[in-house]
Design a protein around this motif. Sequence first.
Motif, PDB file in Angstrom:
ATOM      1  N   VAL A  92      21.119 -27.056 -30.179  1.00 24.37           N
ATOM      2  CA  VAL A  92      20.306 -27.369 -31.357  1.00 24.37           C
ATOM      3  C   VAL A  92      20.454 -26.288 -32.433  1.00 24.37           C
ATOM      4  N   THR A  93      20.665 -25.051 -32.012  1.00 21.75           N
ATOM      5  CA  THR A  93      20.741 -23.950 -32.972  1.00 21.75           C
ATOM      6  C   THR A  93      22.162 -23.624 -33.427  1.00 21.75           C
ATOM      7  N   ALA A  94      23.161 -24.285 -32.885  1.00 21.93           N
ATOM      8  CA  ALA A  94      24.549 -24.001 -33.265  1.00 21.93           C
ATOM      9  C   ALA A  94      24.758 -24.251 -34.758  1.00 21.93           C
ATOM     10  N   LYS A  95      25.552 -23.395 -35.363  1.00 15.06           N
ATOM     11  CA  LYS A  95      25.792 -23.467 -36.813  1.00 15.06           C
ATOM     12  C   LYS A  95      27.062 -24.228 -37.178  1.00 15.06           C
ATOM     13  N   SER A  96      27.843 -24.595 -36.175  1.00 16.79           N
ATOM     14  CA  SER A  96      29.074 -25.345 -36.451  1.00 16.79           C
ATOM     15  C   SER A  96      29.344 -26.329 -35.314  1.00 16.79           C
ATOM     16  N   THR A  97      30.252 -27.226 -35.575  1.00 12.55           N
ATOM     17  CA  THR A  97      30.564 -28.304 -34.642  1.00 12.55           C
ATOM     18  C   THR A  97      32.042 -28.253 -34.269  1.00 12.55           C
ATOM     19  N   PRO A  98      32.350 -28.105 -32.990  1.00 10.91           N
ATOM     20  CA  PRO A  98      33.761 -28.128 -32.583  1.00 10.91           C
ATOM     21  C   PRO A  98      34.384 -29.514 -32.794  1.00 10.91           C
ATOM     22  N   ARG A  99      35.596 -29.554 -33.291  1.00 11.36           N
ATOM     23  CA  ARG A  99      36.298 -30.820 -33.544  1.00 11.36           C
ATOM     24  C   ARG A  99      36.352 -31.711 -32.303  1.00 11.36           C
ATOM     25  N   VAL A 100      36.780 -31.110 -31.190  1.00 11.96           N
ATOM     26  CA  VAL A 100      36.983 -31.888 -29.970  1.00 11.96           C
ATOM     27  C   VAL A 100      35.667 -32.492 -29.494  1.00 11.96           C
ATOM     28  N   ARG A 101      34.597 -31.737 -29.607  1.00  9.40           N
ATOM     29  CA  ARG A 101      33.281 -32.237 -29.212  1.00  9.40           C
ATOM     30  C   ARG A 101      32.868 -33.402 -30.124  1.00  9.40           C
ATOM     31  N   PHE A 102      33.052 -33.215 -31.435  1.00  5.76           N
ATOM     32  CA  PHE A 102      32.708 -34.281 -32.370  1.00  5.76           C
ATOM     33  C   PHE A 102      33.469 -35.565 -32.066  1.00  5.76           C
ATOM     34  N   GLU A 103      34.787 -35.447 -31.946  1.00  4.51           N
ATOM     35  CA  GLU A 103      35.581 -36.669 -31.789  1.00  4.51           C
ATOM     36  C   GLU A 103      35.269 -37.377 -30.476  1.00  4.51           C
ATOM     37  N   SER A 104      35.036 -36.620 -29.411  1.00  2.00           N
ATOM     38  CA  SER A 104      34.737 -37.274 -28.131  1.00  2.00           C
ATOM     39  C   SER A 104      33.388 -37.981 -28.186  1.00  2.00           C
ATOM     40  N   LEU A 105      32.378 -37.319 -28.742  1.00  2.00           N
ATOM     41  CA  LEU A 105      31.056 -37.946 -28.838  1.00  2.00           C
ATOM     42  C   LEU A 105      31.070 -39.123 -29.813  1.00  2.00           C
ATOM     43  N   ALA A 106      31.618 -38.922 -30.989  1.00  2.00           N
ATOM     44  CA  ALA A 106      31.593 -39.973 -32.006  1.00  2.00           C
ATOM     45  C   ALA A 106      32.371 -41.212 -31.573  1.00  2.00           C
ATOM     46  N   VAL A 107      33.574 -41.021 -31.080  1.00  2.00           N
ATOM     47  CA  VAL A 107      34.398 -42.164 -30.679  1.00  2.00           C
ATOM     48  C   VAL A 107      33.829 -42.799 -29.411  1.00  2.00           C
ATOM     49  N   GLY A 108      33.374 -41.987 -28.470  1.00  2.00           N
ATOM     50  CA  GLY A 108      32.753 -42.528 -27.259  1.00  2.00           C
ATOM     51  C   GLY A 108      31.528 -43.378 -27.576  1.00  2.00           C
ATOM     52  N   VAL A 109      30.699 -42.903 -28.494  1.00  2.00           N
ATOM     53  CA  VAL A 109      29.526 -43.672 -28.927  1.00  2.00           C
ATOM     54  C   VAL A 109      29.969 -44.981 -29.572  1.00  2.00           C
ATOM     55  N   ALA A 110      30.941 -44.916 -30.459  1.00  2.00           N
ATOM     56  CA  ALA A 110      31.410 -46.134 -31.142  1.00  2.00           C
ATOM     57  C   ALA A 110      31.931 -47.161 -30.140  1.00  2.00           C
ATOM     58  N   LEU A 111      32.710 -46.708 -29.172  1.00  2.00           N
ATOM     59  CA  LEU A 111      33.242 -47.631 -28.162  1.00  2.00           C
ATOM     60  C   LEU A 111      32.126 -48.235 -27.321  1.00  2.00           C
ATOM     61  N   ALA A 112      31.142 -47.419 -26.959  1.00  2.00           N
ATOM     62  CA  ALA A 112      30.008 -47.929 -26.180  1.00  2.00           C
ATOM     63  C   ALA A 112      29.221 -48.954 -26.994  1.00  2.00           C
ATOM     64  N   LEU A 113      29.010 -48.679 -28.272  1.00  2.00           N
ATOM     65  CA  LEU A 113      28.270 -49.615 -29.131  1.00  2.00           C
ATOM     66  C   LEU A 113      29.058 -50.904 -29.359  1.00  2.00           C
ATOM     67  N   ARG A 114      30.368 -50.826 -29.346  1.00  2.00           N
ATOM     68  CA  ARG A 114      31.177 -52.049 -29.455  1.00  2.00           C
ATOM     69  C   ARG A 114      30.960 -52.939 -28.230  1.00  2.00           C
ATOM     70  N   GLU A 115      30.726 -52.315 -27.077  1.00  2.00           N
ATOM     71  CA  GLU A 115      30.494 -53.091 -25.855  1.00  2.00           C
ATOM     72  C   GLU A 115      29.052 -53.546 -25.718  1.00  2.00           C
ATOM     73  N   GLU A 116      28.131 -52.725 -26.176  1.00  2.00           N
ATOM     74  CA  GLU A 116      26.705 -53.039 -26.043  1.00  2.00           C
ATOM     75  C   GLU A 116      25.991 -52.580 -27.315  1.00  2.00           C
ATOM     76  N   SER A 117      25.864 -53.482 -28.268  1.00  2.00           N
ATOM     77  CA  SER A 117      25.373 -53.117 -29.598  1.00  2.00           C
ATOM     78  C   SER A 117      23.924 -52.628 -29.612  1.00  2.00           C
ATOM     79  N   SER A 118      23.124 -53.038 -28.630  1.00  2.00           N
ATOM     80  CA  SER A 118      21.726 -52.601 -28.591  1.00  2.00           C
ATOM     81  C   SER A 118      21.509 -51.515 -27.542  1.00  2.00           C
ATOM     82  N   LEU A 119      22.524 -50.721 -27.330  1.00  2.00           N
ATOM     83  CA  LEU A 119      22.521 -49.690 -26.301  1.00  2.00           C
ATOM     84  C   LEU A 119      21.372 -48.701 -26.463  1.00  2.00           C
TER      85      LEU A 119
END
Length: 161
Positions: A92-119
């Motif tokens: 919560v207190t981190a001042k920056s976001t690692p690229r790899v962390r962002f892409e894995s979370l963002a794309v993983g979330v998008a793929l999950a929402l494509r399968e279950e839109s009301s997740l």
Amino acid sequence: IKPCSAIPVFKDLAPLSEAKEKRDERLEFTLRFFAYLENYQNFDHSVRDFLNDYMHENGEVDTQKQDSMKAEFARVLDFVAQYFPAGFRKTVTAKSTPRVRFESLAVGVALALREESSLVPQNLDWISSEKFKGLTTSDGANSRVKVIERIEYVRDRLLEG
């Protein structure tokens, strides 16, 4: 890509250093999101080539496609804002976001929402697990196997239960 990178909540969820903001890293984060979302299974080690190929193939998209892309990106941001207390950051207190962390979370979330839109995720303990940390910080982070593994790990953990 540019309109998505300018969504105000994106800055809150994925803070970047001033230097990275000046280098348009937020645009790159957004580009990475779309490139990996559409083609992560075909990634082959060179991020630069992968992103350049995506831009070359998708440089011109019609208004309907643009609207669809913006809506999907906004849905991912809304989901992350609602369920991930640290956003895309490690803490919560981190001042920056690692690229790899962002892409894995963002794309993983998008793929999950494509399968279950009301997740509604049942358990988010995996976000702070050693397994996820290993997937997003270890050597070979840009190998094809690692890219696929970390994105699908997020997708699968979200769809559990």
